[in-house]
Motif scaffolding. Structure first.
Motif, PDB file in Angstrom:
ATOM      1  N   ALA A 130       0.833  -1.210   0.000  1.00 52.16           N
ATOM      2  CA  ALA A 130       0.000   0.000   0.000  1.00 52.16           C
ATOM      3  C   ALA A 130       0.866   1.259   0.000  1.00 52.16           C
ATOM      4  O   ALA A 130       0.558   2.245  -0.706  1.00 52.16           O
ATOM      5  N   LEU A 131       1.956   1.229   0.765  1.00 52.96           N
ATOM      6  CA  LEU A 131       2.863   2.381   0.773  1.00 52.96           C
ATOM      7  C   LEU A 131       3.529   2.566  -0.591  1.00 52.96           C
ATOM      8  O   LEU A 131       3.676   3.706  -1.068  1.00 52.96           O
ATOM      9  N   GLN A 132       3.923   1.464  -1.237  1.00 53.07           N
ATOM     10  CA  GLN A 132       4.507   1.570  -2.570  1.00 53.07           C
ATOM     11  C   GLN A 132       3.495   2.125  -3.566  1.00 53.07           C
ATOM     12  O   GLN A 132       3.834   2.964  -4.423  1.00 53.07           O
ATOM     13  N   HIS A 133       2.269   1.673  -3.453  1.00 49.99           N
ATOM     14  CA  HIS A 133       1.236   2.145  -4.357  1.00 49.99           C
ATOM     15  C   HIS A 133       1.015   3.645  -4.185  1.00 49.99           C
ATOM     16  O   HIS A 133       0.867   4.398  -5.172  1.00 49.99           O
ATOM     17  N   THR A 134       1.014   4.102  -2.935  1.00 49.94           N
ATOM     18  CA  THR A 134       0.818   5.528  -2.686  1.00 49.94           C
ATOM     19  C   THR A 134       1.995   6.351  -3.207  1.00 49.94           C
ATOM     20  O   THR A 134       1.814   7.435  -3.783  1.00 49.94           O
ATOM     21  N   ALA A 135       3.216   5.815  -3.026  1.00 49.42           N
ATOM     22  CA  ALA A 135       4.404   6.579  -3.432  1.00 49.42           C
ATOM     23  C   ALA A 135       4.595   6.601  -4.945  1.00 49.42           C
ATOM     24  O   ALA A 135       5.079   7.592  -5.499  1.00 49.42           O
ATOM     25  N   LEU A 136       4.237   5.517  -5.616  1.00 49.09           N
ATOM     26  CA  LEU A 136       4.512   5.423  -7.053  1.00 49.09           C
ATOM     27  C   LEU A 136       3.313   5.765  -7.920  1.00 49.09           C
ATOM     28  O   LEU A 136       3.457   5.828  -9.146  1.00 49.09           O
ATOM     29  N   GLU A 137       2.154   5.934  -7.321  1.00 44.46           N
ATOM     30  CA  GLU A 137       0.958   6.175  -8.127  1.00 44.46           C
ATOM     31  C   GLU A 137       1.075   7.439  -8.961  1.00 44.46           C
ATOM     32  O   GLU A 137       0.666   7.484 -10.131  1.00 44.46           O
ATOM     33  N   SER A 138       1.647   8.469  -8.371  1.00 50.01           N
ATOM     34  CA  SER A 138       1.759   9.732  -9.093  1.00 50.01           C
ATOM     35  C   SER A 138       3.120   9.915  -9.764  1.00 50.01           C
ATOM     36  O   SER A 138       3.232  10.663 -10.727  1.00 50.01           O
ATOM     37  N   GLN A 139       4.140   9.220  -9.267  1.00 45.96           N
ATOM     38  CA  GLN A 139       5.479   9.437  -9.810  1.00 45.96           C
ATOM     39  C   GLN A 139       5.796   8.515 -10.985  1.00 45.96           C
ATOM     40  O   GLN A 139       6.311   8.953 -12.015  1.00 45.96           O
TER      41      GLN A 139
END
Length: 316
Positions: free
Chosen positions: A125-134
């Protein structure tokens, strides 16, 4: 020449005794005709005159003694067998302690496994949040990798293959060991499902990964060192339902399961499902081998690897 004149006999005298041909072998004649010593013959005659009562009484008492001895030995054997079969208090207590430890360690392992899955979900979930926009492309790659390596749960249509022991399963003590499902049987079905286009597979809820191992330990089947309960083993495979069912029918697994059913009574079934949910196993630690320097070390390592390959057992 005149014939010899016979010797005249006196009136009233006895005729001369005829000589035996073996008269010169008196000792041998006595041995052959009278082998029993006169003393033994006299004792046998006295015993016959008494009616032979004493030897009969002796024989009867001997038979009674033998019967008593046999009964005594039988009682001692039965008593010793009962003593050996009776469980000792110390053995029962030690067995109970071991059983409690096994249950406790198993519960601890299940809790740690569930915690690993939760932590992996939080990391994802943390990876998804960090990479979703980048970097959305990298996020999609990580998602697909999680599906392939089994770290994330998956849902979708697929097939459910069920294989059951023949003759009552593990609970029946008189079941023929050949009628029980072996690790090789589960491996055959799993490999056929992978070849049929399965995207994710789980055996009795244990998700399979690239590092999963299916092995036998006594009468139990282990998946990644987790024992399966049996006697029925359920294999879930997620993938395109129609194409996977057609491809699976063309593999050798259906004929193999049919042979197990006709020879050992092992039952099996294949049922398509429109919606399956397979758990994830969390983040896995990858391990790899590195070559060591020196020809001597290489030769030793090669010898050890060769020994391990030779000791692996295969089901006939």
């Amino acid at each position: 020449m005149t014939a010899p004149t016979p010797t005249p006999t006196r009136p009233g005298a006895a005729a001369p005794r005829a000589r035996r041909p073996d008269e010169s072998m008196t000792l041998l004649v006595e041995v052959m005709e009278k082998p029993l010593d006169p003393g033994y013959a006299e004792a046998a005659a006295r015993r016959a005159a008494r009616g032979d009562d004493v030897p009969r009484r002796r024989r009867g008492s001997g038979v009674v003694l033998l019967l008593l001895l046999g009964v005594l030995l039988g009682l001692l054997t039965v008593s010793a067998a009962r003593e050996l079969r009776a469980p000792e208090a110390g053995v029962s207590e030690a067995r109970q302690v071991l059983e409690d430890q096994i249950v406790e360690r198993r519960e601890t392992g299940d809790d740690l496994r569930a915690r690993s899955v939760r932590l992996s979900a939080e990391i994802e979930a943390l990876q998804h949040t960090a990479l979703e926009s980048q970097d959305p492309a990298l996020l999609e790659t990580l998602r697909l990798d999680g599906v392939v390596n089994g770290s994330t749960p998956v849902t979708g249509p697929g097939l459910v293959v069920t294989v059951s022991d023949g003759g009552g399963g593990l609970e029946d003590a008189e079941t023929d060991p050949s009628s029980r499902v072996r690790d090789a049987d589960v491996q055959t079905v799993v490999n056929a499902l992978w070849a049929s286009g399965a995207e994710a597979i789980a055996v009795d809820g244990q998700r399979l990964t690239s590092m999963s191992a299916i092995r036998n330990a006594g009468d139990a089947i282990l998946v990644d060192l987790v024992p399966l309960s049996g006697p029925t083993y359920v294999i879930h495979a997620v993938g395109d339902q129609d194409s996977m069912q057609t491809a699976y029918a063309r593999t050798g697994a259906p004929a193999y399961l049919q042979l197990l059913g006709s020879r050992y009574g092992i039952s099996s079934s294949v049922v398509p499902q429109s919606e399956l949910e397979l758990p994830g196993v969390g983040t896995q630690t990858l391990r790899h081998a590195s070559p060591v320097g020196g020809s001597g070390d290489d030769s030793v390592t090669g010898a050890e690897d060769e020994t391990e390959e030779e000791t692996q057992e295969e089901r006939p």
